[in-house]
Design a protein around this motif. Structure first.
Motif, PDB file in Angstrom:
ATOM      1  N   HIS A   2       0.829  -1.212   0.000  1.00 49.04           N
ATOM      2  CA  HIS A   2       0.000   0.000   0.000  1.00 49.04           C
ATOM      3  C   HIS A   2       0.865   1.265   0.000  1.00 49.04           C
ATOM      4  O   HIS A   2       0.576   2.215  -0.720  1.00 49.04           O
ATOM      5  CB  HIS A   2      -0.953   0.002   1.203  1.00 49.04           C
ATOM      6  CG  HIS A   2      -1.916  -1.142   1.192  1.00 49.04           C
ATOM      7  ND1 HIS A   2      -2.914  -1.252   0.248  1.00 49.04           N
ATOM      8  CD2 HIS A   2      -2.034  -2.222   1.991  1.00 49.04           C
ATOM      9  CE1 HIS A   2      -3.610  -2.359   0.467  1.00 49.04           C
ATOM     10  NE2 HIS A   2      -3.091  -2.963   1.528  1.00 49.04           N
ATOM     11  N   SER A   3       1.925   1.270   0.802  1.00 47.04           N
ATOM     12  CA  SER A   3       2.829   2.425   0.828  1.00 47.04           C
ATOM     13  C   SER A   3       3.485   2.620  -0.536  1.00 47.04           C
ATOM     14  O   SER A   3       3.629   3.749  -1.018  1.00 47.04           O
ATOM     15  CB  SER A   3       3.926   2.221   1.883  1.00 47.04           C
ATOM     16  OG  SER A   3       3.362   2.081   3.155  1.00 47.04           O
ATOM     17  N   PHE A   4       3.873   1.526  -1.155  1.00 51.97           N
ATOM     18  CA  PHE A   4       4.500   1.565  -2.473  1.00 51.97           C
ATOM     19  C   PHE A   4       3.540   2.159  -3.506  1.00 51.97           C
ATOM     20  O   PHE A   4       3.913   3.016  -4.313  1.00 51.97           O
ATOM     21  CB  PHE A   4       4.912   0.142  -2.870  1.00 51.97           C
ATOM     22  CG  PHE A   4       5.784   0.068  -4.086  1.00 51.97           C
ATOM     23  CD1 PHE A   4       7.115   0.429  -4.025  1.00 51.97           C
ATOM     24  CD2 PHE A   4       5.270  -0.386  -5.287  1.00 51.97           C
ATOM     25  CE1 PHE A   4       7.927   0.353  -5.149  1.00 51.97           C
ATOM     26  CE2 PHE A   4       6.063  -0.466  -6.416  1.00 51.97           C
ATOM     27  CZ  PHE A   4       7.406  -0.098  -6.343  1.00 51.97           C
ATOM     28  N   ALA A   5       2.292   1.732  -3.442  1.00 57.24           N
ATOM     29  CA  ALA A   5       1.287   2.222  -4.391  1.00 57.24           C
ATOM     30  C   ALA A   5       0.974   3.698  -4.162  1.00 57.24           C
ATOM     31  O   ALA A   5       0.790   4.459  -5.115  1.00 57.24           O
ATOM     32  CB  ALA A   5       0.021   1.384  -4.285  1.00 57.24           C
ATOM     33  N   LEU A  41      -2.892   1.846   4.603  1.00 61.30           N
ATOM     34  CA  LEU A  41      -1.799   2.368   5.422  1.00 61.30           C
ATOM     35  C   LEU A  41      -2.180   2.407   6.893  1.00 61.30           C
ATOM     36  O   LEU A  41      -1.342   2.357   7.776  1.00 61.30           O
ATOM     37  CB  LEU A  41      -1.402   3.777   4.973  1.00 61.30           C
ATOM     38  CG  LEU A  41      -0.851   3.933   3.572  1.00 61.30           C
ATOM     39  CD1 LEU A  41      -0.574   5.395   3.267  1.00 61.30           C
ATOM     40  CD2 LEU A  41       0.426   3.121   3.395  1.00 61.30           C
ATOM     41  N   PHE A  42      -3.489   2.512   7.148  1.00 60.87           N
ATOM     42  CA  PHE A  42      -3.957   2.703   8.534  1.00 60.87           C
ATOM     43  C   PHE A  42      -4.616   1.466   9.111  1.00 60.87           C
ATOM     44  O   PHE A  42      -5.205   1.519  10.178  1.00 60.87           O
ATOM     45  CB  PHE A  42      -4.935   3.890   8.576  1.00 60.87           C
ATOM     46  CG  PHE A  42      -4.321   5.152   8.047  1.00 60.87           C
ATOM     47  CD1 PHE A  42      -3.331   5.828   8.762  1.00 60.87           C
ATOM     48  CD2 PHE A  42      -4.680   5.640   6.792  1.00 60.87           C
ATOM     49  CE1 PHE A  42      -2.749   6.960   8.266  1.00 60.87           C
ATOM     50  CE2 PHE A  42      -4.101   6.786   6.297  1.00 60.87           C
ATOM     51  CZ  PHE A  42      -3.130   7.459   7.023  1.00 60.87           C
ATOM     52  N   LEU A  54      -5.536   5.320  -7.531  1.00 61.05           N
ATOM     53  CA  LEU A  54      -4.479   4.496  -6.930  1.00 61.05           C
ATOM     54  C   LEU A  54      -4.242   4.919  -5.478  1.00 61.05           C
ATOM     55  O   LEU A  54      -4.093   4.088  -4.591  1.00 61.05           O
ATOM     56  CB  LEU A  54      -3.197   4.615  -7.756  1.00 61.05           C
ATOM     57  CG  LEU A  54      -2.035   3.707  -7.409  1.00 61.05           C
ATOM     58  CD1 LEU A  54      -2.411   2.239  -7.583  1.00 61.05           C
ATOM     59  CD2 LEU A  54      -0.829   4.027  -8.291  1.00 61.05           C
ATOM     60  N   PHE A  55      -4.245   6.228  -5.246  1.00 64.89           N
ATOM     61  CA  PHE A  55      -4.062   6.760  -3.885  1.00 64.89           C
ATOM     62  C   PHE A  55      -5.225   6.320  -3.000  1.00 64.89           C
ATOM     63  O   PHE A  55      -5.024   5.793  -1.919  1.00 64.89           O
ATOM     64  CB  PHE A  55      -3.957   8.290  -3.933  1.00 64.89           C
ATOM     65  CG  PHE A  55      -3.808   8.920  -2.583  1.00 64.89           C
ATOM     66  CD1 PHE A  55      -2.567   8.993  -1.977  1.00 64.89           C
ATOM     67  CD2 PHE A  55      -4.911   9.428  -1.903  1.00 64.89           C
ATOM     68  CE1 PHE A  55      -2.418   9.583  -0.720  1.00 64.89           C
ATOM     69  CE2 PHE A  55      -4.783  10.001  -0.652  1.00 64.89           C
ATOM     70  CZ  PHE A  55      -3.532  10.079  -0.063  1.00 64.89           C
ATOM     71  N   PHE A  73       1.766   9.463  -6.192  1.00 63.29           N
ATOM     72  CA  PHE A  73       2.319  10.821  -6.180  1.00 63.29           C
ATOM     73  C   PHE A  73       3.138  11.104  -7.434  1.00 63.29           C
ATOM     74  O   PHE A  73       3.064  12.197  -8.000  1.00 63.29           O
ATOM     75  CB  PHE A  73       3.174  11.055  -4.925  1.00 63.29           C
ATOM     76  CG  PHE A  73       2.363  11.251  -3.677  1.00 63.29           C
ATOM     77  CD1 PHE A  73       1.456  12.300  -3.558  1.00 63.29           C
ATOM     78  CD2 PHE A  73       2.496  10.376  -2.619  1.00 63.29           C
ATOM     79  CE1 PHE A  73       0.703  12.477  -2.401  1.00 63.29           C
ATOM     80  CE2 PHE A  73       1.745  10.541  -1.466  1.00 63.29           C
ATOM     81  CZ  PHE A  73       0.849  11.592  -1.357  1.00 63.29           C
ATOM     82  N   VAL A  74       3.924  10.125  -7.871  1.00 63.75           N
ATOM     83  CA  VAL A  74       4.715  10.292  -9.096  1.00 63.75           C
ATOM     84  C   VAL A  74       3.792  10.528 -10.285  1.00 63.75           C
ATOM     85  O   VAL A  74       3.999  11.447 -11.085  1.00 63.75           O
ATOM     86  CB  VAL A  74       5.630   9.060  -9.336  1.00 63.75           C
ATOM     87  CG1 VAL A  74       6.318   9.160 -10.686  1.00 63.75           C
ATOM     88  CG2 VAL A  74       6.656   8.930  -8.226  1.00 63.75           C
TER      89      VAL A  74
END
Length: 192
Positions: free
Chosen positions: A71-74, A190-191, A182-183, A79-80
């Protein structure tokens, strides 16, 4: 024994085609070529394919090893994509490359072709499909990526400057929507 299944190959190929979205990336490719002068299609295609195949086998383990969940990777990948979309929509330049000749690798091969969306998709596909079928689907998509990269100049000439501007802004909005999706799909993870 190899479990080659054409239905699986077609399914995985279509999923990867949608996620990689090389046709939608044509305005970004043209924009990159305008900045750096030349894009090495072979190099970008081979590196993107290698990244995807390596990540298919070691991705989840590598992320776990360095303490990053999928999830952090995605979210980072979103952001990119978000900033690339802003460049396309607003006509500004956020990404600055110290060595312009390297655009074939960054940001083209990674993160544009083999980005966070593609990586997370590969990890989820691995749990549903045989690895050999995923590899074949990756190779089919890389061939398509190569063809689009090679013919991007012809596509640019066909559309013209005004047509390209319209397509760039339209796909910028689409890329922005993909980044937001995606975000949103991964920020909850993440939570948890």
């Amino acid at each position: 024994m190899l479990e080659i299944d054409f239905k699986e190959i077609i399914t995985v190929s279509m999923v990867l085609f949608a996620v990689i979205d090389i046709v939608g990336s044509i305005p970004i490719i043209v924009n990159l070529r305008a900045k750096v002068g030349h894009i090495e299609s072979e190099k970008a295609s081979i590196v993107a394919g290698a990244i995807m195949i390596v990540f298919l086998f070691v991705g989840e383990g590598l992320l776990n090893l360095i303490g990053i969940d999928v999830h952090s990777f995605a979210v980072a990948g979103s952001f990119v994509l978000f900033f690339l979309a802003l460049e396309m929509i607003l006509g500004i330049r956020i990404y600055r490359d110290e060595e312009p000749g390297s655009a074939s690798i960054v940001p083209l091969a990674f993160p544009l072709i083999a980005g966070a969306g593609t990586m997370t998709t590969l990890l989820s596909l691995r749990s549903q499909f045989h690895t050999i079928n995923i590899i074949i689907a990756i190779l089919l998509n890389i061939i398509l990526v190569y063809v689009v990269l090679k013919s991007s100049k012809k596509i640019e000439n066909l559309l013209g400057e005004n047509g390209l501007g319209v397509v760039r802004k339209t796909f910028g909005v689409i890329l922005l929507a993909i980044a937001v999706k995606l975000f949103a799909a991964n920020v909850k993870g993440l939570f948890v």
